[in-house]
Design a protein around this motif. Sequence first.
Motif, PDB file in Angstrom:
ATOM      1  N   GLN A  59       0.817  -1.203   0.000  1.00 32.90           N
ATOM      2  CA  GLN A  59       0.000   0.000   0.000  1.00 32.90           C
ATOM      3  C   GLN A  59       0.856   1.261   0.000  1.00 32.90           C
ATOM      4  N   ALA A  60       1.985   1.234   0.706  1.00 24.51           N
ATOM      5  CA  ALA A  60       2.881   2.392   0.734  1.00 24.51           C
ATOM      6  C   ALA A  60       3.483   2.646  -0.644  1.00 24.51           C
ATOM      7  N   ARG A  61       3.888   1.581  -1.334  1.00 28.70           N
ATOM      8  CA  ARG A  61       4.430   1.750  -2.684  1.00 28.70           C
ATOM      9  C   ARG A  61       3.370   2.291  -3.635  1.00 28.70           C
TER      10      ARG A  61
ATOM     11  N   ARG B  91       1.197   6.955  -6.720  1.00 31.62           N
ATOM     12  CA  ARG B  91       0.150   7.930  -6.995  1.00 31.62           C
ATOM     13  C   ARG B  91       0.645   9.357  -6.767  1.00 31.62           C
ATOM     14  N   VAL B  92       1.448   9.554  -5.731  1.00 31.72           N
ATOM     15  CA  VAL B  92       1.991  10.885  -5.454  1.00 31.72           C
ATOM     16  C   VAL B  92       2.914  11.331  -6.577  1.00 31.72           C
ATOM     17  N   MET B  93       3.783  10.431  -7.063  1.00 36.47           N
ATOM     18  CA  MET B  93       4.708  10.792  -8.131  1.00 36.47           C
ATOM     19  C   MET B  93       3.962  11.089  -9.429  1.00 36.47           C
TER      20      MET B  93
END
Length: 277
Positions: A5-7, A12-14
């Motif tokens: 989930q962190a990846r 999504r942020v990038m």
Amino acid sequence: MRSLQARYNRDRVMVALLLLGTALAALPLLLLLGYALIEGFTSLNWDFFTKTQKPPGELGGGMAQAIVGTIILNGVGLLLAIPFGLAAGILLSEYPEHPLNPPLRVLSDTLNGMPAILKGLLAYVLIVKPMGGFSGLSGAVALAFIMLPILAKSTESVLRLVPWTIREAGLGLGLPRWRVILSLVFPAARAGVVTGMLLALSRAAGEAAPLLFTAFGNVYMQLNLLQPMDSLPVRLYTYAVSPYDDWHRQAWAAGLVLLALIVLTSLLARWATRGRQ
């Protein structure tokens, strides 16, 4: 599961940051196009494309002489630059051991780094002064100086991308080196070479400074390359610094037409290349 989930969140942020950067980069262009449409769209009428300039202070008129002159100057300039630019690119890419390559590379880099106005002065010294007057030919030569290093660099770059196995196959069949380049290497890099021509044409199409010293401009329709000839960049500059509001609107319209000509040229070249492939 938490690591996955962190990846996913970082991805999504990038992506969001990339979209934001793209939007910020395109924002000035969109604002410029929007303002040009607001200011100049009302001047894009039939008279603008079919009539020449009216006397200062009179409303109306058009830029038929500037549109035709732009097409002629850039077309002739490209025709003058293509053989020398392609030859330089071929020499730099296909004959790396040739003794002319080091001075040719320095000359190309120097010409590419020169301001456009200096290239206009160079054409003025070489063409205008010996002929004794301004002319469309000298303007085309000035634009060719702008296109020349771009053609040479782009041609060298795309030819280097062609695998050396293609050259080895041609030489193994007993073909001379020049025939291998023209019959095998060049067709493989055709799309890149056409793109380089478009890049060179787009770079030169909007230049006004070198044309002020060479083609000079003309308020009348002129098709003779040995006479002063008008162009959209020169007419845009002349109208932009004038005190007349109608000329200001026509200057914005000239910018839109110049952009449309460049886009149309790009689309036609892409269509031609895709059709051959």
